[in-house]
Design a protein around this motif. Structure first.
Motif, short mmCIF file in Angstrom:
data_model
loop_
_atom_site.label_atom_id
_atom_site.label_comp_id
_atom_site.label_asym_id
_atom_site.label_seq_id
_atom_site.Cartn_x
_atom_site.Cartn_y
_atom_site.Cartn_z
N LEU A 1 0.82 -0.90 0.17
CA LEU A 1 0.02 0.06 0.28
C LEU A 1 0.65 1.31 0.35
N THR A 2 1.30 2.06 -0.72
CA THR A 2 1.19 3.22 -0.80
C THR A 2 0.36 4.57 -0.93
N THR A 3 1.31 5.65 -0.76
CA THR A 3 0.53 6.73 -0.37
C THR A 3 0.54 7.56 -1.72
N GLY A 4 1.17 7.03 -2.87
CA GLY A 4 1.10 7.83 -4.32
C GLY A 4 2.03 9.03 -3.91
N SER A 5 2.07 9.92 -4.65
CA SER A 5 3.43 10.87 -4.37
C SER A 5 2.93 11.88 -3.47
N VAL A 6 3.37 12.44 -2.75
CA VAL A 6 2.93 13.48 -1.65
C VAL A 6 3.94 15.22 -2.19
N PRO A 7 3.23 15.37 -2.41
CA PRO A 7 4.02 17.51 -2.66
C PRO A 7 4.27 17.75 -0.86
N TYR A 8 5.96 18.41 -0.97
CA TYR A 8 6.31 18.97 0.03
C TYR A 8 7.05 19.59 -0.67
N ARG A 9 6.67 21.19 0.26
CA ARG A 9 8.00 22.00 -0.30
C ARG A 9 7.66 22.46 -1.77
N ASP A 10 9.14 22.39 -2.67
CA ASP A 10 9.62 22.61 -4.06
C ASP A 10 9.80 21.02 -4.59
N GLY A 11 9.20 20.09 -3.52
CA GLY A 11 9.57 18.57 -4.28
C GLY A 11 8.16 18.13 -3.69
N ALA A 12 8.76 16.43 -3.64
CA ALA A 12 7.49 15.34 -3.41
C ALA A 12 8.28 13.81 -2.34
#
Length: 319
Positions: A66-77
């Protein structure tokens, strides 16, 4: 003398893909894993922008867990994946760094501490409510030494159940061209779900879910819907479910299949025991029939505009 082994029949092969896992045999592990998924799910909740019906907080079935998928964080992920083959939580940042948390018998408090330490090492800050939702009692993660079980084999079997349910529900989802959710894992209730919408508004949900604000349910059920899913509780081996909100007159009495499916007045939804699907001659067909007929119960009695909401996913194959 040589012995000839004939290959397994397609029917036997299909049935073998659906594993048996008695709820009673892994309840302690299930409840611990539920709390772990809440911690990881809240990482996504802390950083992903709001989507309708809280779709931004869910987890997704992967070829390993199970994954969160890509989570945005600041200017990355970043992302976080429960690997139920290698039994680890892998947290990866777009800056190329990563950390792992072993999945093994340990308390929720220990898992929480190790996960926060891994995030700190990746310079990822996560501010979220540090206690679980939709359960009673709601023990703060840092204080939960009560849940501390991890049966790796059982968790692997559970993931295999999710893998099959996700596959069949994904095919069912493809027949709907109206607004429809992904097939996703809600860590609050620990269920895999997919929801279709009629396009009309719904009356405000009354709420009442333990340790979860009523406003959360109001957002989740703000539009008329037909939802289905799989939950690893209820019955001997878990159950598939289907419900409508608001429930139209005649919904509960609508004939549904396959044999073994029934309307639970106590739960306000149709239920189909997982073992009924697993032992069926055609498990995919049995589950598909349940998903289709329970949706029809909502759409027909709720007067949905089916001609504009449904289509054949194979419609371009003859072009």
């Amino acid at each position: 003398m040589s012995t000839h082994h004939s290959p397994a029949s397609p029917t036997a092969s299909k049935r073998a893909a659906w594993p048996s896992l008695r709820v009673a045999d892994w309840t302690a592990t299930r409840d611990t894993l539920h709390m772990w998924t809440q911690i990881v799910g809240k990482l996504r909740l802390a950083h992903a922008p709001l989507l309708n019906h809280w779709w931004q907080v869910t987890l997704y079935v992967t070829p390993r867990g199970l994954t969160t998928g890509s989570v945005p964080y600041r200017d990355g992920a970043f992302d976080a994946e429960f690997d139920f083959i290698g039994h680890r939580l892998l947290i990866r940042s777009s800056d190329g760094t990563s950390r792992e948390v072993p999945l093994e018998p340990k308390s929720v408090a220990a898992f929480y501490a190790e996960t926060m330490e891994a995030l700190d090492a990746l310079s990822i800050h996560a501010d979220f409510q540090q206690r679980p939702n939709e359960v009673e009692p709601s023990i703060p993660f840092a204080e939960d030494d009560q849940h501390a079980s991890y049966d790796a084999e059982a968790v692997h079997l559970f993931w295999r159940q999710l893998l099959q349910a996700n596959r069949v529900m994904g095919c069912f989802r493809a027949h709907f061209t109206g607004k429809v959710s992904p097939v996703h894992f809600f860590w609050g209730g620990m269920d895999l779900a997919c929801t279709r919408f009629s396009g009309r508004s719904a009356p405000p949900h009354p709420g009442g879910v333990p340790n979860c604000g009523d406003w959360v349910m109001v957002e989740g059920y703000s539009r008329e819907l037909s939802s289905c899913g799989f939950w690893p509780g209820g019955g001997e081996e878990g159950a598939f479910y289907a419900y409508a909100y608001p429930e139209p007159d005649g919904f509960a009495d609508h004939p549904v299949g396959p044999e073994g499916a029934y309307y639970s007045t106590e739960n306000g939804q149709f239920l189909l025991p997982y073992e009924t699907v697993r032992t069926a001659r055609d498990p995919d067909g049995a589950l598909t029939k349940f998903l289709r007929t329970t949706y029809e119960a909502a759409a027909e009695h709720g007067d949905w505009d089916r001609a504009h909401l449904e289509d054949d996913p194979k419609r371009w194959r003859l072009k």
